[in-house]
Write a protein that holds these residues in place. Sequence first.
Motif, PDB file in Angstrom:
ATOM      1  N   GLU A  26      -3.717 -26.791  23.425  1.00 53.21           N
ATOM      2  CA  GLU A  26      -2.658 -27.558  22.763  1.00 53.21           C
ATOM      3  C   GLU A  26      -3.261 -28.664  21.904  1.00 53.21           C
ATOM      4  O   GLU A  26      -2.824 -28.899  20.772  1.00 53.21           O
ATOM      5  CB  GLU A  26      -1.701 -28.144  23.801  1.00 53.21           C
ATOM      6  N   MET A  27      -4.264 -29.349  22.415  1.00 54.18           N
ATOM      7  CA  MET A  27      -4.917 -30.400  21.648  1.00 54.18           C
ATOM      8  C   MET A  27      -5.556 -29.802  20.388  1.00 54.18           C
ATOM      9  O   MET A  27      -5.463 -30.382  19.303  1.00 54.18           O
ATOM     10  CB  MET A  27      -5.980 -31.113  22.483  1.00 54.18           C
ATOM     11  N   GLY A  28      -6.172 -28.649  20.527  1.00 56.78           N
ATOM     12  CA  GLY A  28      -6.779 -27.965  19.385  1.00 56.78           C
ATOM     13  C   GLY A  28      -5.755 -27.612  18.327  1.00 56.78           C
ATOM     14  O   GLY A  28      -6.017 -27.746  17.123  1.00 56.78           O
ATOM     15  N   ARG A  29      -4.579 -27.161  18.768  1.00 53.50           N
ATOM     16  CA  ARG A  29      -3.503 -26.843  17.818  1.00 53.50           C
ATOM     17  C   ARG A  29      -3.079 -28.088  17.060  1.00 53.50           C
ATOM     18  O   ARG A  29      -2.817 -28.044  15.860  1.00 53.50           O
ATOM     19  CB  ARG A  29      -2.305 -26.246  18.556  1.00 53.50           C
ATOM     20  N   ARG A  30      -3.030 -29.203  17.744  1.00 50.74           N
ATOM     21  CA  ARG A  30      -2.624 -30.451  17.094  1.00 50.74           C
ATOM     22  C   ARG A  30      -3.706 -30.944  16.128  1.00 50.74           C
ATOM     23  O   ARG A  30      -3.396 -31.475  15.067  1.00 50.74           O
ATOM     24  CB  ARG A  30      -2.294 -31.510  18.140  1.00 50.74           C
ATOM     25  N   ILE A  31      -4.963 -30.760  16.488  1.00 53.64           N
ATOM     26  CA  ILE A  31      -6.057 -31.114  15.573  1.00 53.64           C
ATOM     27  C   ILE A  31      -5.942 -30.268  14.305  1.00 53.64           C
ATOM     28  O   ILE A  31      -6.003 -30.785  13.187  1.00 53.64           O
ATOM     29  CB  ILE A  31      -7.435 -30.911  16.252  1.00 53.64           C
ATOM     30  N   SER A  32      -5.761 -28.968  14.493  1.00 50.94           N
ATOM     31  CA  SER A  32      -5.632 -28.059  13.355  1.00 50.94           C
ATOM     32  C   SER A  32      -4.430 -28.412  12.490  1.00 50.94           C
ATOM     33  O   SER A  32      -4.519 -28.453  11.255  1.00 50.94           O
ATOM     34  CB  SER A  32      -5.514 -26.621  13.861  1.00 50.94           C
ATOM     35  N   LEU A  33      -3.303 -28.678  13.132  1.00 48.50           N
ATOM     36  CA  LEU A  33      -2.084 -29.044  12.413  1.00 48.50           C
ATOM     37  C   LEU A  33      -2.329 -30.252  11.524  1.00 48.50           C
ATOM     38  O   LEU A  33      -2.022 -30.233  10.329  1.00 48.50           O
ATOM     39  CB  LEU A  33      -0.960 -29.357  13.404  1.00 48.50           C
ATOM     40  N   ARG A  34      -2.881 -31.293  12.079  1.00 49.88           N
ATOM     41  CA  ARG A  34      -3.089 -32.524  11.317  1.00 49.88           C
ATOM     42  C   ARG A  34      -4.128 -32.316  10.217  1.00 49.88           C
ATOM     43  O   ARG A  34      -3.971 -32.813   9.106  1.00 49.88           O
ATOM     44  CB  ARG A  34      -3.504 -33.654  12.260  1.00 49.88           C
ATOM     45  N   ARG A  35      -5.180 -31.574  10.511  1.00 47.76           N
ATOM     46  CA  ARG A  35      -6.218 -31.320   9.515  1.00 47.76           C
ATOM     47  C   ARG A  35      -5.641 -30.601   8.301  1.00 47.76           C
ATOM     48  O   ARG A  35      -5.856 -30.999   7.155  1.00 47.76           O
ATOM     49  CB  ARG A  35      -7.352 -30.495  10.128  1.00 47.76           C
TER      50      ARG A  35
END
Length: 138
Positions: A26-35
């Motif tokens: 989930e944290m990875g998805r949020r990193i990707s989303l923001r990037r």
Amino acid sequence: MRKKSKPRTLKPTKLNPRSAGNADIEMGRRISLRRVEIGLSQSELGEKLGVSFQQVQKYEKGVNRVGASRLQLIAEALGVDVTFFYEGNSKPEREVDSLLILDSSFTLRLLRAYTAVENQVVQRQFVSLIESIVASQG
């Protein structure tokens, strides 16, 4: 002459307590989303963090866990608070969940193009066009 090695037998593996879990994904998805949201490539983020783009990929897929100090660097590079990467962050949860669907760069490009159109009539026509394309496929 080389000896033939014995075929490996697959043993049931125990989940390593240090391996990445659902929270890491989930944290990875949020990193990707923001990037993607700010238009930063994995290579550019990697440069800011001092890691390779492959490492950024591993963070975003949840393969590798993100340590606290690295998470702080990621948050700074992406211009958000560390709390953005956790549930219950400053944005309403429903909004964050709906944004996670937008993790495709094409979806974000489409959304940006739509919001750049100032004429509401054109916006409605655009939506009608997309809906008619979807209806013709189904």
